[in-house]
Structure formats: structure tokens, C-alpha cells
Design a protein around this motif. Sequence first.
Motif, PDB file in Angstrom:
ATOM      1  N   LEU A 131       0.824  -1.203   0.000  1.00 31.31           N
ATOM      2  CA  LEU A 131       0.000   0.000   0.000  1.00 31.31           C
ATOM      3  C   LEU A 131       0.857   1.251   0.000  1.00 31.31           C
ATOM      4  CD1 LEU A 131      -0.025   1.440   3.047  1.00 31.31           C
ATOM      5  CD2 LEU A 131      -1.584  -0.415   3.553  1.00 31.31           C
ATOM      6  N   ASN A 132       0.283   2.291  -0.572  1.00 30.82           N
ATOM      7  CA  ASN A 132       0.818   3.653  -0.511  1.00 30.82           C
ATOM      8  C   ASN A 132      -0.255   4.564   0.054  1.00 30.82           C
ATOM      9  OD1 ASN A 132       2.241   2.528  -3.284  1.00 30.82           O
ATOM     10  ND2 ASN A 132       3.588   3.875  -2.110  1.00 30.82           N
ATOM     11  N   HIS A 133       0.140   5.439   0.976  1.00 34.94           N
ATOM     12  CA  HIS A 133      -0.780   6.398   1.572  1.00 34.94           C
ATOM     13  C   HIS A 133      -0.319   7.819   1.302  1.00 34.94           C
ATOM     14  CE1 HIS A 133      -2.850   3.901   5.013  1.00 34.94           C
ATOM     15  NE2 HIS A 133      -3.155   3.465   3.806  1.00 34.94           N
ATOM     16  N   GLU A 134      -1.287   8.717   1.193  1.00 40.41           N
ATOM     17  CA  GLU A 134      -0.998  10.138   1.301  1.00 40.41           C
ATOM     18  C   GLU A 134      -0.795  10.485   2.773  1.00 40.41           C
ATOM     19  OE1 GLU A 134      -4.264  12.036  -0.608  1.00 40.41           O
ATOM     20  OE2 GLU A 134      -3.591  11.513  -2.625  1.00 40.41           O
ATOM     21  N   SER A 135      -0.376  11.706   3.075  1.00 41.43           N
ATOM     22  CA  SER A 135      -0.095  12.074   4.460  1.00 41.43           C
ATOM     23  C   SER A 135      -1.325  11.949   5.355  1.00 41.43           C
ATOM     24  CB  SER A 135       0.463  13.495   4.530  1.00 41.43           C
ATOM     25  OG  SER A 135      -0.474  14.426   4.007  1.00 41.43           O
ATOM     26  N   SER A 136      -2.515  12.118   4.787  1.00 36.94           N
ATOM     27  CA  SER A 136      -3.750  11.988   5.554  1.00 36.94           C
ATOM     28  C   SER A 136      -4.089  10.545   5.889  1.00 36.94           C
ATOM     29  CB  SER A 136      -4.907  12.602   4.763  1.00 36.94           C
ATOM     30  OG  SER A 136      -5.141  11.839   3.575  1.00 36.94           O
ATOM     31  N   GLY A 137      -3.438   9.613   5.222  1.00 36.06           N
ATOM     32  CA  GLY A 137      -3.781   8.207   5.363  1.00 36.06           C
ATOM     33  C   GLY A 137      -4.654   7.684   4.240  1.00 36.06           C
TER      34      GLY A 137
END
Length: 365
Positions: free
Chosen positions: A210-216
Amino acid sequence: MLHPHDDYPLHQTPEPFLHVGTDSPNAYDRYFFNGFDRSGERFFAVALGVYPNRRVMDAAFSCIVDGVQHNVRGSRACPADRTDTAAGGVRVEVIEPMRSHRITVDGRHEVRAELTVTAMSPAIEEPRFRHVVDGRVVLDYTRLTQFGSWSGWFEVDGERVEVDGFVGVRDRSWGVRPIGEPMAGPPSVPQFFWLWAPTVFDDACTHFALNHESSGRPWHQSGAVTPIIGDDDAPIDPGRVQRAHTAEFDVTWQTGTRWAERITTRLEVWNGDPVEISYEPVLRFQMNGIGYRDAVWGHGKWVGPDESARDRIVLDEVDPLHPDMIHIQAIARARWGERTGIGLVEQFVIGPHEPTGITGILDGA
């Protein structure tokens, strides 16, 4: 320029086979392999990348012996015939596509290897990696993951390690990703959150990414469960892969680092029971050893027409918050219900990640 492959009906554009389908300087085509024993005490990794628009090919072999990571790195001008897949004495050969590969290291730096990996699972095609930041395409590539068993050996300064019985995972990816010297333009605040957890049990293998943005918010997530296949000549049926439609996790960071002390992954698969796996890291591999974030030998960087070198990383002396050392693979004991296995959790976390309490760019938990 014509190539023998032009005689096969494989073309995707009107151009000859060796002509790149994009003019992006960040076009790439890459192999990655690793191998580890089931106790988690021994580990090696191999990488080879082709960057045709930068006219660079590079490769690396890295292994851990007695707490020291030994790295052999090579880089060369990319040959016109990109099927010549060797750099700095490290060579990758496809023996049978999606089934068997051979790795050799020629010993010019007192590191040698003759290694063969044979598939123990179907190749798992992951969802397309495409990430757009401020209207600019940063990543756009395809990747596959496949598990395998190893035979052969590697040798460091005369000490030989037999790898029969080692297991591991490979990935193959191609497309566009940031490589080489940075592109011109205004700087941006870096943020990247990446977890990858391929794992081998006695009767099955599991995949988690998985890859997340800073917000999750996830911009990429994938997972799968696949049975272990035999080494006979029957075709490897990709239809036996159980695909996941969600990928979630819990993590406890080691204090003062961005490395996991404990991690649990959860997959909801389309046609099976939920999968929850807990991991206990037992060995750490620094991804810098195969080119990630290296100032000189970084992927796609021009080093010279035919160059190679050897260096080492003493694992107990690594600064966990050094920007070149944050990216790791943690070899880990794994538990899935009553099953026990061995796998790894790759971790690359730069910038904030609200759900796990990480703030700033490089500060530790």
C-alpha cells in the motif's frame, strides 16, 4: 534500430521494439530479487535497472554476513541491445519467463554468486501504480510480484553461503518513476508512505502492498493469497490467486525511528476468509545497498561508461534517521492464525503520516 525481437508479434507501438514508448527521462525497466533462509538469519538481494532515455543500466548485489551488509554496485552506458542485462559484474538472465531466473556475480570485488530462483507461485500482477501530485504524473508503472525458491551459493571474501532451501520474492516493474538526477523546477515537500509485505508459509504465500498520502488516504493498495505450486512443468495458473479488495495495517514504530517494531496486516479477499498476519522483525536490510537513495549509485544516475565498486554497511552503526537509510526491508517472523512463516516488511516513510503519528519530514516516532 531493429532487434531480433522485432520478428515476434509483440509490438505495442508502430516503432521498432527497442524504441521507448515515452520520451520521459524517468522511463525505466527493472528487476528485483531477494532470498532469505527460513530462520531469518541470512539475506541477499539483487537489482538490475534499465533507463533507456538516460542511457544508463545499473545493477547491484547485496548480502548480509555477520551483521555487515556487503554491496557490489555496477553502472554502465546502456547498450543498444537492452537484452544484455549485466552491469559491474552482476548479471540477470531469464531462463524461462515467469518460471526461472539466474543471477551471477563475477567476483571482481571478492564477491561471487551463482544463484537460480524457481517460481513457487504464479506471478501476481498488481494494480497500476499511478500517482499524480499537483497535476504532475510522478509515478506511472506496472509491477508484478512472484515468490520463489533458491539454489546455488554466494561468497564473500572466500566465505561461501549455500542457499539451497532459501525462499524469496521478486518484483518486475516498468514505466515511469523518479530516477537519476532530480528534474528542474521548484522544490516540493517530500512525502511518501510505502509498506510491502510478501510472506511465505508452508502451504501458501501472501502479498500486501500500500501507498498512503499524508492523511492516510490510500492511492494504491493491493494484496493476494496464492498456493505454493510444485516445480513440475505444468503451466502456472494465475487464476489460483485470491485477490484482496482491501489492505489495512497497524504499526508500532521503534522509538526514534521510522522502522516498525511490530506490524499487523489485514486483507479482505474476494473469495476467501479474512487474512490477518502479525510480523516480528528479526533482521534489517538497508535498501541503499541496491541503489535506493544513494548519492553516487542511485538508480539511473550516470557514474561512467563501465564502473563498479564495493562498499559495506555495518548494520549496528546505521543512523535510523539518515535520509539515505530510512528505506529498509525488515525480515520478519510471521504468524497467520495457526500458521507460522517468514517474510519481510519493506518500509519507506518520508514526510508526515497522520494515522500513525509521524510528523515532519524525517523525525522519528
